[in-house]
Design a protein around this motif. Structure first.
Motif, mmCIF file in Angstrom:
data_model
loop_
_atom_site.group_PDB
_atom_site.id
_atom_site.type_symbol
_atom_site.label_atom_id
_atom_site.label_comp_id
_atom_site.label_asym_id
_atom_site.label_seq_id
_atom_site.Cartn_x
_atom_site.Cartn_y
_atom_site.Cartn_z
ATOM 1 N N ASP A 279 0.653 -0.964 0.193
ATOM 2 C CA ASP A 279 0.162 -0.178 -0.225
ATOM 3 C C ASP A 279 0.759 0.951 0.210
ATOM 4 O OD1 ASP A 279 -2.190 -1.317 -0.098
ATOM 5 O OD2 ASP A 279 -2.268 -1.028 2.842
ATOM 6 N N VAL A 292 -0.026 11.938 -4.258
ATOM 7 C CA VAL A 292 -1.261 11.627 -4.171
ATOM 8 C C VAL A 292 -1.119 11.040 -2.950
ATOM 9 C CG1 VAL A 292 -1.495 11.035 -6.426
ATOM 10 C CG2 VAL A 292 -0.099 9.493 -5.328
ATOM 11 N N LYS A 294 -3.739 7.635 -2.819
ATOM 12 C CA LYS A 294 -3.755 6.132 -2.527
ATOM 13 C C LYS A 294 -3.310 5.439 -3.790
ATOM 14 C CE LYS A 294 -8.014 6.522 -0.131
ATOM 15 N NZ LYS A 294 -9.727 6.310 -0.603
ATOM 16 N N GLY A 295 -2.761 4.227 -3.507
ATOM 17 C CA GLY A 295 -2.341 2.759 -4.631
ATOM 18 C C GLY A 295 -0.980 2.054 -4.298
ATOM 19 N N VAL A 317 4.278 3.829 -8.640
ATOM 20 C CA VAL A 317 3.237 3.301 -8.472
ATOM 21 C C VAL A 317 2.191 3.285 -9.103
ATOM 22 C CG1 VAL A 317 1.925 4.714 -6.517
ATOM 23 C CG2 VAL A 317 3.658 5.147 -6.046
ATOM 24 N N ILE A 318 1.193 2.172 -8.674
ATOM 25 C CA ILE A 318 0.384 1.561 -9.681
ATOM 26 C C ILE A 318 -0.671 2.501 -9.506
ATOM 27 C CG2 ILE A 318 -0.491 -0.181 -10.649
ATOM 28 C CD1 ILE A 318 1.266 -1.577 -10.757
ATOM 29 N N THR A 319 -1.438 3.314 -10.114
ATOM 30 C CA THR A 319 -2.755 3.996 -10.064
ATOM 31 C C THR A 319 -4.209 3.995 -10.769
ATOM 32 O OG1 THR A 319 -2.564 5.730 -11.297
ATOM 33 C CG2 THR A 319 -1.619 5.942 -9.490
ATOM 34 N N GLN A 320 -4.067 2.855 -11.284
ATOM 35 C CA GLN A 320 -5.136 2.314 -12.655
ATOM 36 C C GLN A 320 -4.448 1.169 -13.474
ATOM 37 O OE1 GLN A 320 -7.489 6.000 -14.182
ATOM 38 N NE2 GLN A 320 -7.758 4.128 -15.907
ATOM 39 N N PRO A 325 -9.936 2.052 -11.061
ATOM 40 C CA PRO A 325 -8.846 2.104 -10.137
ATOM 41 C C PRO A 325 -8.106 1.533 -8.910
ATOM 42 C CG PRO A 325 -10.879 4.148 -10.137
ATOM 43 C CD PRO A 325 -11.027 2.261 -10.790
ATOM 44 N N ILE A 326 -6.843 2.104 -8.801
ATOM 45 C CA ILE A 326 -6.308 1.176 -7.412
ATOM 46 C C ILE A 326 -5.695 1.835 -6.918
ATOM 47 C CG2 ILE A 326 -3.964 0.024 -7.141
ATOM 48 C CD1 ILE A 326 -6.196 -1.294 -9.223
ATOM 49 N N VAL A 327 -6.067 1.611 -5.336
ATOM 50 C CA VAL A 327 -6.428 2.327 -4.385
ATOM 51 C C VAL A 327 -5.143 1.518 -3.211
ATOM 52 C CG1 VAL A 327 -8.527 3.593 -4.514
ATOM 53 C CG2 VAL A 327 -8.434 1.511 -3.070
ATOM 54 N N VAL A 349 0.856 4.231 -13.970
ATOM 55 C CA VAL A 349 2.037 4.234 -12.947
ATOM 56 C C VAL A 349 2.160 5.684 -12.707
ATOM 57 C CG1 VAL A 349 2.109 1.918 -13.519
ATOM 58 C CG2 VAL A 349 4.241 3.812 -14.355
#
Length: 471
Positions: A279, A292, A294-295, A317-320, A325-327, A349
Motif C-alpha cells: 500500500d 497522491v 492511494k495506490g 506506483v500503480i494507480t489504475q 482505479p487501484i487504491v 503508474v
C-alpha cells in the motif's frame, strides 16, 4: 445435540373465561365474521419461493496419502507449489463424513457450494427440500475464493432453481435471508442485514466478503444469502466462532465472474503481473515525492515476469489497471486476479512523479501456498501430462518453468525429471514459461529422443537429460 423446550411462547398468557351467558331461541348471540389478517413484514412468501432450490450436500472424503512407490517432491517444493507433502503408505486415509449446504442455479441441476465442503470428496450426495436425492460430481473448484460447482447426476431438467443477483447493489443495512443445513437441521432459515461490505478477513488474497448478522452456523457453508427479491447475493462461507452475529458470504458478483471458468475448465486461471506490491502510505508518498495518497507501490519485480518485460520498475506506483482505479495492494491483486491470462492491459503508474502508461500482457498466476499447481492453460499442460507424464507450472519466484508432477513409469520419470526440476531448454529452444515449454514439447517429433537442459531440485548445476517422445 441436546434440544430443550423454550418455555412459554409469546402470546400464550391465559385469561379467565368470561361467565356463561344464557340465550333463548329468539335471542342468539350474533356470529363474529372470520377475518384473515396479514402478518406484517412476514418473510414466509419469500422462503416458500426459494427454499426448494436450497440443498443439503453430504460428502464422503478421504485425506490424500501418497501411494506406495509414488514419486515425492523434494523438501520445500510441496509447500512452494501448494502440493501435498505426504507420507508413504496407504493410498487413502480413513473415510470422513461431511455436511454442507448449496443451491441449484439452473433447472438441469447445476449446484453451487463451498470448496471446503467438497474438497477431497470421493462421493457427493445432494438432497433436495422435497426429499429427492442425487449423486453429484465436482465440475470445478477454486480454493482461493472457496467456490465449487457441482452437477447432479441423472437429474430431471425441471428442478427448482434460483438466480444470482447483484451483490454490488447491496447496501449496509439491507435485509437478507439465509437458508441452509446448520448442524444437519435441513432448510433452517435465518434473517438479518448486511453488516458490512468488502470485508478482508485474511482468508486469502481475494477476500471481499459481505458481512451479515443473519445466523450462520457449521453446516450453513455453501448455502445462499438472499436479498428480498429472492436473488442470491452471497454464498455463506465463514463465521467468527468466538462471536455471535458475525458471518461472511462470498459476493454473488465474484461467483458470477468465476462460474464459466469453473464449469468449463474446472479451475480458475488468474492473471499475473509478476510483482510484489504494498500500500502507498503518506510517508511512502512523501519519500517518493508524490502528491497522491492511494495506490500500490511495486516493492519487487519477478525477473522475466510480465511486468518486468513490459517495463515496470521498482518504486513505480500503480494507480489504475484498464478502467479500474487501484487504491491498495489488495485492490491490485483482486483486479488483476479476475482477469484472464494473456490479456493485454493498460497499467497506469507514477514514476518519479510523472504519469506513465504501459501495456502489459498478463501471465498466469503461479500456485501459491495451500493451493494446487495451476498449469498455464489446459491445452498446454495436457500434452505434457498425457503424452510425457508430467505437469508444468511457472516458478513462483519467476525463475522459469518447473516440473511439478510426474507420473511413475512415464517418459518423464524414465528421463529422471523429478518434481521440482527447473526446465531451462527444450531441444534448441530456451524456455522461460510453462506455456513456452509446453509448446516446445508438443512440437517434438513422435518417436524421437528430445534433449533437455535442466537444473535438478536443490542443485545449481545444469544437466542434460534425454526425454523419449512416444510414437
Amino acid at each position: 445435540m441436546v434440544l430443550a423446550a423454550c418455555g412459554q411462547a409469546i402470546g400464550s398468557t391465559a385469561f379467565p373465561s368470561p361467565p356463561a351467558r344464557t340465550t333463548s331461541a329468539s335471542q342468539e348471540t350474533p356470529a363474529i365474521p372470520s377475518v384473515s389478517v396479514p402478518t406484517p413484514g412476514s418473510l414466509a412468501p419469500l422462503v416458500e419461493s426459494v427454499k426448494g432450490a436450497v440443498v443439503n450436500v453430504e460428502v464422503q472424503a478421504r485425506e490424500p496419502v501418497a501411494a506406495r512407490g509414488q514419486l515425492r517432491l523434494p523438501p520445500g517444493w510441496a509447500e512452494q507449489f501448494g502440493l501435498p507433502e505426504l507420507p508413504q503408505g496407504n493410498a487413502r486415509g480413513p473415510v470422513q463424513q461431511g455436511l454442507g449446504s448449496g443451491f441449484i442455479i439452473d433447472a438441469k441441476g447445476l449446484v453451487l457450494t463451498n470448496n471446503h465442503v467438497v474438497e477431497n470428496a470421493e462421493r457427493v450426495r445432494v438432497k433436495l427440500d422435497d426429499g429427492r436425492a442425487f449423486d453429484a460430481r465436482v465440475l470445478g473448484r477454486d480454493p482461493l475464493t472457496d467456490v465449487a460447482v457441482l452437477q447432479l447426476e441423472d437429474a430431471p431438467g425441471e428442478l427448482p432453481f434460483v438466480k444470482l443477483g447483484d451483490s454490488d447493489a447491496m447496501r449496509v443495512g439491507d435485509f437478507v435471508l439465509a437458508i441452509g443445513n446448520p448442524f444437519g437441521l435441513a432448510s433452517s432459515v435465518s434473517s438479518g442485514i448486511v453488516s458490512a461490505r468488502a470485508r478482508d478477513i485474511h482468508a486469502g488474497p481475494y477476500d471481499e466478503f459481505l458481512q451479515t448478522d443473519a445466523a450462520i452456523n457449521p453446516g450453513n457453508s455453501g448455502g445462499p444469502l438472499f436479498n428480498l427479491k429472492g436473488e442470491v447475493i452471497g454464498m455463506n462461507t465463514a463465521i467468527v466462532r468466538e462471536a455471535t452475529g458475525i458471518g461472511f458470504a462470498v459476493p454473488s458478483n465474484l461467483i458470477h465472474t468465476l462460474l464459466p471458468r469453473l464449469e468449463k475448465e474446472g479451475a480458475v486461471r488468474r492473471g499475473w503481473l509478476g510483482l510484489a506490491a504494498q500500500d502507498l502510505t503518506p510517508d511512502l508518498a512523501r519519500a517518493l515525492g508524490l502528491n497522491v495518497e492511494k495506490g500500490a507501490v511495486i516493492a519487487d519485480l519477478n525477473p522475466g515476469g510480465p511486468g518486468a518485460r513490459a517495463g515496470l520498475q521498482d518504486n513505480d506506483v500503480i494507480t489504475q489497471v484498464d478502467d479500474t482505479p487501484i487504491v491498495s495492494a489488495g485492490n491490485l491483486t483482486r483486479a488483476v486476479g479476475l482477469m484472464r491470462p494473456d490479456t493485454q492491459v493498460d497499467v497506469h503508474v507514477l514514476r518519479e512523479g510523472k504519469p506513465r502508461e504501459l501495456k502489459v500482457t498478463l501471465g498466469t498466476r503461479p500456485a501459491q501456498r495451500g493451493e494446487p499447481a495451476v498449469p498455464t492453460r489446459e491445452e498446454d499442460s495436457a500434452p505434457a501430462k498425457g503424452r510425457l507424464g508430467m505437469r508444468l507450472a511457472d516458478d513462483p519466484e519467476g525463475q522459469g518453468v518447473r516440473v511439478v508432477q510426474v507420473e511413475p513409469g512415464s517418459p518423464a520419470d524414465r528421463a529422471e525429471l523429478p518434481p521440482g526440476t527447473l526446465l531451462i531448454q527444450v531441444g534448441e529452444q530456451k524456455v522461460a514459461s510453462a506455456r513456452e515449454a509446453a509448446e516446445a514439447l508438443r512440437s517434438a517429433k513422435p518417436g524421437s529422443m528430445l534433449l533437455l537442459r535442466i537444473q535438478p531440485p536443490g542443485s545449481d548445476v545444469p544437466l542434460l537429460r534425454a526425454l523419449p517422445v512416444p510414437s
